[in-house]
Design an enzyme around this catalytic site. Structure first.
Site, PDB file in Angstrom:
ATOM      1  N   ASP A  15    -102.138 -22.420 -18.928  1.00 24.83           N
ATOM      2  CA  ASP A  15    -101.380 -21.223 -18.523  1.00 24.83           C
ATOM      3  C   ASP A  15    -102.175 -20.411 -17.498  1.00 24.83           C
ATOM      4  O   ASP A  15    -101.616 -19.846 -16.549  1.00 24.83           O
ATOM      5  CB  ASP A  15    -101.101 -20.361 -19.763  1.00 24.83           C
ATOM      6  CG  ASP A  15     -99.882 -19.481 -19.615  1.00 24.83           C
ATOM      7  OD1 ASP A  15     -99.234 -19.528 -18.552  1.00 24.83           O
ATOM      8  OD2 ASP A  15     -99.577 -18.728 -20.559  1.00 24.83           O
ATOM      9  N   HIS A 206     -98.191 -15.318 -28.420  1.00 26.14           N
ATOM     10  CA  HIS A 206     -98.688 -15.597 -27.057  1.00 26.14           C
ATOM     11  C   HIS A 206     -98.245 -14.411 -26.195  1.00 26.14           C
ATOM     12  O   HIS A 206     -97.065 -14.277 -25.886  1.00 26.14           O
ATOM     13  CB  HIS A 206     -98.075 -16.920 -26.593  1.00 26.14           C
ATOM     14  CG  HIS A 206     -98.355 -17.316 -25.185  1.00 26.14           C
ATOM     15  ND1 HIS A 206     -99.114 -18.415 -24.850  1.00 26.14           N
ATOM     16  CD2 HIS A 206     -97.951 -16.793 -23.988  1.00 26.14           C
ATOM     17  CE1 HIS A 206     -99.169 -18.553 -23.536  1.00 26.14           C
ATOM     18  NE2 HIS A 206     -98.459 -17.581 -22.986  1.00 26.14           N
ATOM     19  N   CYS A 239     -96.738 -17.543 -15.021  1.00 23.80           N
ATOM     20  CA  CYS A 239     -95.875 -18.715 -14.889  1.00 23.80           C
ATOM     21  C   CYS A 239     -95.238 -18.714 -13.510  1.00 23.80           C
ATOM     22  O   CYS A 239     -94.656 -17.717 -13.104  1.00 23.80           O
ATOM     23  CB  CYS A 239     -94.791 -18.685 -15.969  1.00 23.80           C
ATOM     24  SG  CYS A 239     -93.568 -19.985 -15.732  1.00 23.80           S
ATOM     25  N   ASN A 248    -102.539 -13.403 -18.888  1.00 20.67           N
ATOM     26  CA  ASN A 248    -102.470 -13.417 -20.356  1.00 20.67           C
ATOM     27  C   ASN A 248    -103.468 -12.413 -20.926  1.00 20.67           C
ATOM     28  O   ASN A 248    -104.373 -11.961 -20.242  1.00 20.67           O
ATOM     29  CB  ASN A 248    -102.895 -14.785 -20.889  1.00 20.67           C
ATOM     30  CG  ASN A 248    -101.819 -15.826 -20.763  1.00 20.67           C
ATOM     31  OD1 ASN A 248    -101.429 -16.178 -19.674  1.00 20.67           O
ATOM     32  ND2 ASN A 248    -101.350 -16.317 -21.894  1.00 20.67           N
TER      33      ASN A 248
HETATM   34  N1  COA Z   1     -94.506 -35.314 -15.171  1.00 21.12           N
HETATM   35  C1  COA Z   1     -94.617 -35.799 -13.915  1.00 21.12           C
HETATM   36  N2  COA Z   1     -93.565 -36.146 -13.158  1.00 21.12           N
HETATM   37  C2  COA Z   1     -92.335 -35.977 -13.709  1.00 21.12           C
HETATM   38  C3  COA Z   1     -92.159 -35.499 -15.019  1.00 21.12           C
HETATM   39  C4  COA Z   1     -93.303 -35.151 -15.745  1.00 21.12           C
HETATM   40  N3  COA Z   1     -93.226 -34.643 -16.971  1.00 21.12           N
HETATM   41  N4  COA Z   1     -90.832 -35.463 -15.270  1.00 21.12           N
HETATM   42  C5  COA Z   1     -90.192 -35.905 -14.183  1.00 21.12           C
HETATM   43  N5  COA Z   1     -91.115 -36.226 -13.238  1.00 21.12           N
HETATM   44  C6  COA Z   1     -90.863 -36.721 -11.883  1.00 21.12           C
HETATM   45  C7  COA Z   1     -89.912 -37.905 -11.849  1.00 21.12           C
HETATM   46  O1  COA Z   1     -90.596 -39.110 -12.034  1.00 21.12           O
HETATM   47  C8  COA Z   1     -89.333 -37.765 -10.454  1.00 21.12           C
HETATM   48  O2  COA Z   1     -90.289 -38.236  -9.521  1.00 21.12           O
HETATM   49  P1  COA Z   1     -89.879 -38.806  -8.085  1.00 21.12           P
HETATM   50  O3  COA Z   1     -89.344 -37.640  -7.301  1.00 21.12           O
HETATM   51  O4  COA Z   1     -91.186 -39.316  -7.536  1.00 21.12           O
HETATM   52  O5  COA Z   1     -88.865 -39.862  -8.360  1.00 21.12           O
HETATM   53  C9  COA Z   1     -89.224 -36.258 -10.277  1.00 21.12           C
HETATM   54  O6  COA Z   1     -90.192 -35.688 -11.168  1.00 21.12           O
HETATM   55  C10 COA Z   1     -87.852 -35.730 -10.617  1.00 21.12           C
HETATM   56  O7  COA Z   1     -87.480 -36.171 -11.920  1.00 21.12           O
HETATM   57  P2  COA Z   1     -86.391 -35.405 -12.821  1.00 21.12           P
HETATM   58  O8  COA Z   1     -86.306 -36.079 -14.141  1.00 21.12           O
HETATM   59  O9  COA Z   1     -85.124 -35.280 -12.023  1.00 21.12           O
HETATM   60  O10 COA Z   1     -87.081 -34.029 -13.056  1.00 21.12           O
HETATM   61  P3  COA Z   1     -86.668 -32.610 -12.520  1.00 21.12           P
HETATM   62  O11 COA Z   1     -86.615 -32.548 -11.059  1.00 21.12           O
HETATM   63  O12 COA Z   1     -85.483 -32.203 -13.292  1.00 21.12           O
HETATM   64  O13 COA Z   1     -87.974 -31.766 -12.943  1.00 21.12           O
HETATM   65  C11 COA Z   1     -89.711 -31.162 -14.484  1.00 21.12           C
HETATM   66  C12 COA Z   1     -88.249 -31.512 -14.280  1.00 21.12           C
HETATM   67  C13 COA Z   1     -89.836 -30.557 -15.848  1.00 21.12           C
HETATM   68  C14 COA Z   1     -90.547 -32.400 -14.385  1.00 21.12           C
HETATM   69  C15 COA Z   1     -90.203 -30.198 -13.409  1.00 21.12           C
HETATM   70  O14 COA Z   1     -89.266 -29.172 -13.283  1.00 21.12           O
HETATM   71  C16 COA Z   1     -91.547 -29.631 -13.743  1.00 21.12           C
HETATM   72  O15 COA Z   1     -92.563 -30.303 -13.771  1.00 21.12           O
HETATM   73  N6  COA Z   1     -91.591 -28.323 -14.003  1.00 21.12           N
HETATM   74  C17 COA Z   1     -92.825 -27.646 -14.344  1.00 21.12           C
HETATM   75  C18 COA Z   1     -92.599 -26.701 -15.462  1.00 21.12           C
HETATM   76  C19 COA Z   1     -93.863 -25.937 -15.753  1.00 21.12           C
HETATM   77  O16 COA Z   1     -94.957 -26.423 -15.674  1.00 21.12           O
HETATM   78  N7  COA Z   1     -93.690 -24.645 -16.082  1.00 21.12           N
HETATM   79  C20 COA Z   1     -94.789 -23.803 -16.394  1.00 21.12           C
HETATM   80  C21 COA Z   1     -95.272 -23.992 -17.788  1.00 21.12           C
HETATM   81  S1  COA Z   1     -94.142 -23.479 -18.994  1.00 21.12           S
HETATM   82 ZN    ZN Z   2     -97.882 -17.724 -20.953  1.00 21.75          ZN
END
Ligand code: COA
Ligand code: ZN
Length: 299
Positions: A15, A206, A239, A248
């Protein structure tokens, strides 16, 4: 005075670092995690298995898990946003899996590109998969008090989500004040409702310190019997997908307050203060906690 143990779960490497201007590579993050282990933190959330295109600072989660050799009893957890993240974490050897559903439709959309119902279903499926591999599971309920997009969140919504996550087998529920909008009255009342339904030992808080109420919020939760809290070294944090999520609660401030109140934490305050200096150097920015300046003068 009392000598009860309060568990501090350090979330700085995840975080704290996910939204900094200076990005630390996995080697630098591993060094930080090893210092935190030496400071005797009982738990550390070390990484998130998310898309590095979405959060560049979290690239290299696998290397971090693989690189952690001497964890000295420290409970190492990782955050996963979806099933793909879980599979990657499991393959890397992670033993404690944390899912991160938010309490509102829009926050889930912005954070992990899923609606509320889909997020809960996906989180429950991850928990079940993790349990079937004998892994421990933690489940956030993010924006548990207020959402930056939808405003105040009803306590009944949070309890409903917590119930579903627990039914799926979650070992722990963490109520997260993601944007630092809660106050001691709202924290006390939500945790009161929770401890009426769930064992206080499976609950955790948290708090972000956006409006300087994080320590007061910890006190309100302590009064309801909560004995586990997340915090970030140096008050790092925020975030990328929740406008207003500032730092935090600082781990060193939390540990110091708990110690002064007579709680046991096991944490080495002097070492924490040194780590604050280390992070500040690495990130080329001053950090937010209050205690490290005071502790450095004490030497
Ligand atoms: N780790 C790494 N890559 C991921 C993944 C993961 N958990 N989940 C999906 N991907 C990749 C897919 O392989 C795909 O890759 P490509 O473009 O090379 O083909 C791409 O991401 C899109 O996949 P999709 O399933 O359509 O995911 P999305 O676009 O709906 O994204 C998340 C979903 C969750 C992966 C993305 O929004 C994300 O990483 N968000 C971060 C959230 C975060 O960290 N928030 C702060 C903490 S709470
Ligand atoms: Zn937090």
């Amino acid at each position: 005075m009392n000598s009860e143990f309060v568990y501090i779960n350090e979330v700085g490497p995840r975080d704290g670092l996910q939204n900094q201007k200076t990005i630390l590579d996995s080697e630098a993050r591993l060094e930080l995690i090893n210092y935190l282990i030496d400071a005797k933190l009982p738990g550390i959330e070390v990484a998130s298995f998310v898309n590095p295109k979405a959060v560049p600072a979290m690239e290299g989660a696998r290397e971090i898990i693989k690189g952690l050799v001497h964890t000295k009893g420290c409970e190492i957890s990782v955050l996963v946003p979806n099933m793909k993240g879980f599979e990657m974490a499991h393959e890397a050897g992670a033993e404690i899996i944390t899912v991160v559903p938010s309490a509102t439709e829009t926050m889930n959309q912005k954070n992990i590109n899923m609606g509320l119902e889909e997020t809960i279903e996906s989180s429950c499926n991850i928990i079940k998969s993790a349990k079937s591999s004998n892994l421990k599971t933690r489940a956030y309920v993010s924006v548990a008090w207020e959402c930056p997009y939808e405003g105040k969140v009803e306590g009944s919504t949070v309890l409903n989500i917590a119930n579903q996550l627990l039914s799926a087998g979650a070992d722990e529920i963490i109520l997260a004040d993601t944007i630092g909008a809660a106050n001691p009255a709202s924290v006390g009342s939500l945790f009161k409702k929770c401890v009426e339904e769930f064992d206080h030992n499976i609950l955790s808080g948290h708090f972000h310190d956006t409006r300087a109420m994080a320590l007061a919020n910890v006190c309100a939760a302590l009064a309801e019997g909560i004995r586990k809290f997340d915090s970030c070294i140096g008050g790092l944090g925020g975030c990328p997908f929740a406008p207003g999520a500032a730092g935090n609660l600082a781990t060193e401030d939390l540990a110091n307050m708990l110690n002064q109140m007579g709680y046991e934490t096991d944490v080495d305050l002097q070492k924490l203060s040194e780590i604050v200096g280390y992070c500040s150097d690495q990130l080329k920015a001053p950090l937010g906690g209050r205690m490290s300046a005071w502790l450095s003068k004490e030497k």
